[in-house]
Design a protein around this motif. Structure first.
Motif, PDB file in Angstrom:
ATOM      1  N   PRO A 281       0.790  -1.337  -0.122  1.00 27.81           N
ATOM      2  CA  PRO A 281       0.111   0.075   0.036  1.00 27.81           C
ATOM      3  C   PRO A 281       0.962   1.112  -0.068  1.00 27.81           C
ATOM      4  O   PRO A 281       1.864   1.171   0.659  1.00 27.81           O
ATOM      5  CB  PRO A 281      -0.678  -0.141   1.096  1.00 27.81           C
ATOM      6  N   ALA A 282       0.390   2.231  -0.890  1.00 26.05           N
ATOM      7  CA  ALA A 282       1.164   3.528  -0.773  1.00 26.05           C
ATOM      8  C   ALA A 282       0.895   4.487   0.435  1.00 26.05           C
ATOM      9  O   ALA A 282       1.694   5.523   0.485  1.00 26.05           O
ATOM     10  CB  ALA A 282       1.028   4.020  -2.405  1.00 26.05           C
ATOM     11  N   THR A 283      -0.246   4.429   1.032  1.00 27.51           N
ATOM     12  CA  THR A 283      -0.727   5.406   1.915  1.00 27.51           C
ATOM     13  C   THR A 283      -1.419   4.737   3.087  1.00 27.51           C
ATOM     14  O   THR A 283      -1.888   3.722   3.022  1.00 27.51           O
ATOM     15  CB  THR A 283      -1.818   6.303   1.189  1.00 27.51           C
ATOM     16  N   PRO A 284      -1.523   5.461   4.155  1.00 31.68           N
ATOM     17  CA  PRO A 284      -2.342   4.848   5.224  1.00 31.68           C
ATOM     18  C   PRO A 284      -3.718   4.489   4.997  1.00 31.68           C
ATOM     19  O   PRO A 284      -4.186   3.335   5.526  1.00 31.68           O
ATOM     20  CB  PRO A 284      -2.203   6.099   6.412  1.00 31.68           C
ATOM     21  N   ALA A 285      -4.330   5.325   4.179  1.00 32.03           N
ATOM     22  CA  ALA A 285      -5.723   4.873   3.719  1.00 32.03           C
ATOM     23  C   ALA A 285      -5.720   3.735   2.965  1.00 32.03           C
ATOM     24  O   ALA A 285      -6.685   2.850   2.844  1.00 32.03           O
ATOM     25  CB  ALA A 285      -6.281   6.057   2.886  1.00 32.03           C
ATOM     26  N   ASP A 286      -4.662   3.493   2.053  1.00 36.44           N
ATOM     27  CA  ASP A 286      -4.641   2.395   1.125  1.00 36.44           C
ATOM     28  C   ASP A 286      -4.235   1.168   2.116  1.00 36.44           C
ATOM     29  O   ASP A 286      -4.973  -0.097   2.030  1.00 36.44           O
ATOM     30  CB  ASP A 286      -3.541   2.386   0.152  1.00 36.44           C
ATOM     31  N   LEU A 287      -3.456   1.279   2.937  1.00 37.61           N
ATOM     32  CA  LEU A 287      -3.080   0.344   3.862  1.00 37.61           C
ATOM     33  C   LEU A 287      -4.218  -0.304   5.026  1.00 37.61           C
ATOM     34  O   LEU A 287      -4.619  -1.463   4.934  1.00 37.61           O
ATOM     35  CB  LEU A 287      -1.970   0.924   5.003  1.00 37.61           C
TER      36      LEU A 287
ATOM     37  N   ARG B 213      -0.655   4.342  11.446  1.00 35.66           N
ATOM     38  CA  ARG B 213      -0.482   2.723  11.093  1.00 35.66           C
ATOM     39  C   ARG B 213       0.084   2.887   9.612  1.00 35.66           C
ATOM     40  O   ARG B 213      -0.585   3.054   8.746  1.00 35.66           O
ATOM     41  CB  ARG B 213      -1.651   1.870  10.950  1.00 35.66           C
ATOM     42  N   THR B 214       1.355   2.755   9.633  1.00 38.29           N
ATOM     43  CA  THR B 214       2.098   2.916   8.253  1.00 38.29           C
ATOM     44  C   THR B 214       2.776   1.967   7.735  1.00 38.29           C
ATOM     45  O   THR B 214       3.316   1.855   6.635  1.00 38.29           O
ATOM     46  CB  THR B 214       3.038   4.222   8.064  1.00 38.29           C
TER      47      THR B 214
ATOM     48  N   GLY C  83      -1.405  -5.644   4.300  1.00 41.17           N
ATOM     49  CA  GLY C  83      -2.041  -4.617   4.959  1.00 41.17           C
ATOM     50  C   GLY C  83      -1.419  -4.588   6.434  1.00 41.17           C
ATOM     51  O   GLY C  83      -0.336  -4.675   6.816  1.00 41.17           O
ATOM     52  N   ASP C  84      -2.376  -4.212   7.537  1.00 39.81           N
ATOM     53  CA  ASP C  84      -2.315  -3.712   8.530  1.00 39.81           C
ATOM     54  C   ASP C  84      -2.224  -5.144   9.453  1.00 39.81           C
ATOM     55  O   ASP C  84      -3.428  -5.931   9.393  1.00 39.81           O
ATOM     56  CB  ASP C  84      -3.248  -2.858   9.328  1.00 39.81           C
TER      57      ASP C  84
ATOM     58  N   HIS D 115     -12.296   7.698   9.680  1.00 43.73           N
ATOM     59  CA  HIS D 115     -11.818   7.519  11.105  1.00 43.73           C
ATOM     60  C   HIS D 115     -10.507   6.598  11.004  1.00 43.73           C
ATOM     61  O   HIS D 115     -10.168   5.824  11.746  1.00 43.73           O
ATOM     62  CB  HIS D 115     -12.791   6.784  11.801  1.00 43.73           C
ATOM     63  N   LEU D 116      -9.894   6.400   9.840  1.00 45.60           N
ATOM     64  CA  LEU D 116      -8.839   5.427   9.431  1.00 45.60           C
ATOM     65  C   LEU D 116      -7.849   5.969  10.304  1.00 45.60           C
ATOM     66  O   LEU D 116      -7.449   7.053  10.668  1.00 45.60           O
ATOM     67  CB  LEU D 116      -8.436   5.572   8.029  1.00 45.60           C
TER      68      LEU D 116
END
Length: 298
Positions: free
Chosen positions: A162-168, A205-206, A237-238, A200-201
């Protein structure tokens, strides 16, 4: 395969059995003694065969068309990477074209496989002392999965970082949500939940990791894990998505003392579990599961 075979369940099953027998003869040098169709969300068979070395069994995991054209091959590729890196998964023997399936070792255990929600619906899930010890053992296996370098999976389609926290945070759910929109399955509550997830992401978390996507599924040999199963929705992912799976599955599949499982994970990994992030991913996991369930019924 003729059109009549495709529409006649008995003829289709016989055709698939013939393909399995041929594959076992060609790839394993064996003669099939028995083929047992198993109750799953997808076509699956336990196949017993004999060679000069003795009688053995394999598990033939078939295709579920509504999972997408590449889902089954994806899962096999993921499991081959896991096996190559010392993760306790059944040995993968290879790919089968007719029926479309991949073949792995059969794990011989008398217990009901976890994660089979159709059987959980039919009987009260039990968690005896040995199964609980196996659950605790599983947390060490989960840590090992999460520690795998993500570069190991880079050759597999869809396993990019993932490239961004939102994508993650949202990669899996956004993909499922878009599918739901295209299929006309999204109602007002599902739209609200997706909006809430976007707003609320957990932006702090990166760190991307390999995650199973549907954690907690394994076969046990007494108090120990015998083999990890079901990587159909694995992703980069996370790690806390996987921890959230225990909460998401618990209403149907008794996962035991979930806080104790989190404490074991923290002990083995040496990293604290962020319960607020686990809470976020519980919503995330259940949102994906709800849309997925609608696709099965559509």
């Amino acid at each position: 395969m003729s059109d009549q075979t495709a529409t006649d369940p008995g003829a289709l099953e016989a055709h698939q059995h013939a393909g399995i027998r041929q594959w076992v003869a060609e790839h394993l040098g064996g003669e099939v003694h028995a083929i047992e169709r198993l109750a799953r969300w997808r076509p699956c068979w336990k196949v017993t065969y004999a060679t000069s070395a003795g009688v053995r069994a394999i598990f033939v995991r078939g295709d579920r068309p509504n999972a997408g054209p590449h889902a089954l091959r994806f899962e096999m590729d993921v499991m081959q990477v896991l096996e190559a890196n010392g993760i306790s998964v059944p040995h993968i023997h290879g790919w089968m074209d007719a029926p479309k399936a991949f073949v792995m070792d059969w794990i011989d255990t008398e217990e009901r496989a976890p994660g089979m929600l159709h059987t959980a619906f039919e009987s009260t899930p039990r968690l005896g002392p040995e199964r609980w010890q196996a659950m605790l053992d599983y947390m060490g296996h989960l840590v090992a999965l999460h520690r795998l370098p993500i570069e190991k999976f880079a050759h597999i389609r869809g396993m990019t970082a993932p490239a961004t926290p939102a994508d993650l945070a949202l990669r899996a759910t956004e993909r499922m949500y878009r599918y739901g929109e295209a299929a006309g399955l999204i109602d007002a509550p599902l739209a609200f939940v997706q909006s809430w997830l976007r707003r609320h992401l957990p932006a702090h978390r990166t760190e991307p990791s390999f995650v199973t996507g549907d954690a907690g599924q394994f076969m046990a040999d007494g108090p120990r894990v015998a083999g990890l199963l079901d990587f159909e929705i694995a992703m980069i992912g996370d790690t806390h998505w996987d921890l959230a799976c225990f909460r998401g599955r618990h209403p149907y599949e008794n996962m035991g003392d979930i806080p104790a499982l989190y404490r074991r994970y923290a002990e083995v990994s040496g990293r604290a579990v962020d319960l607020r992030v686990v809470g976020y991913h519980t919503v995330n996991f259940l949102q994906l599961s709800a849309i997925a369930a609608l696709t099965f019924m559509n």
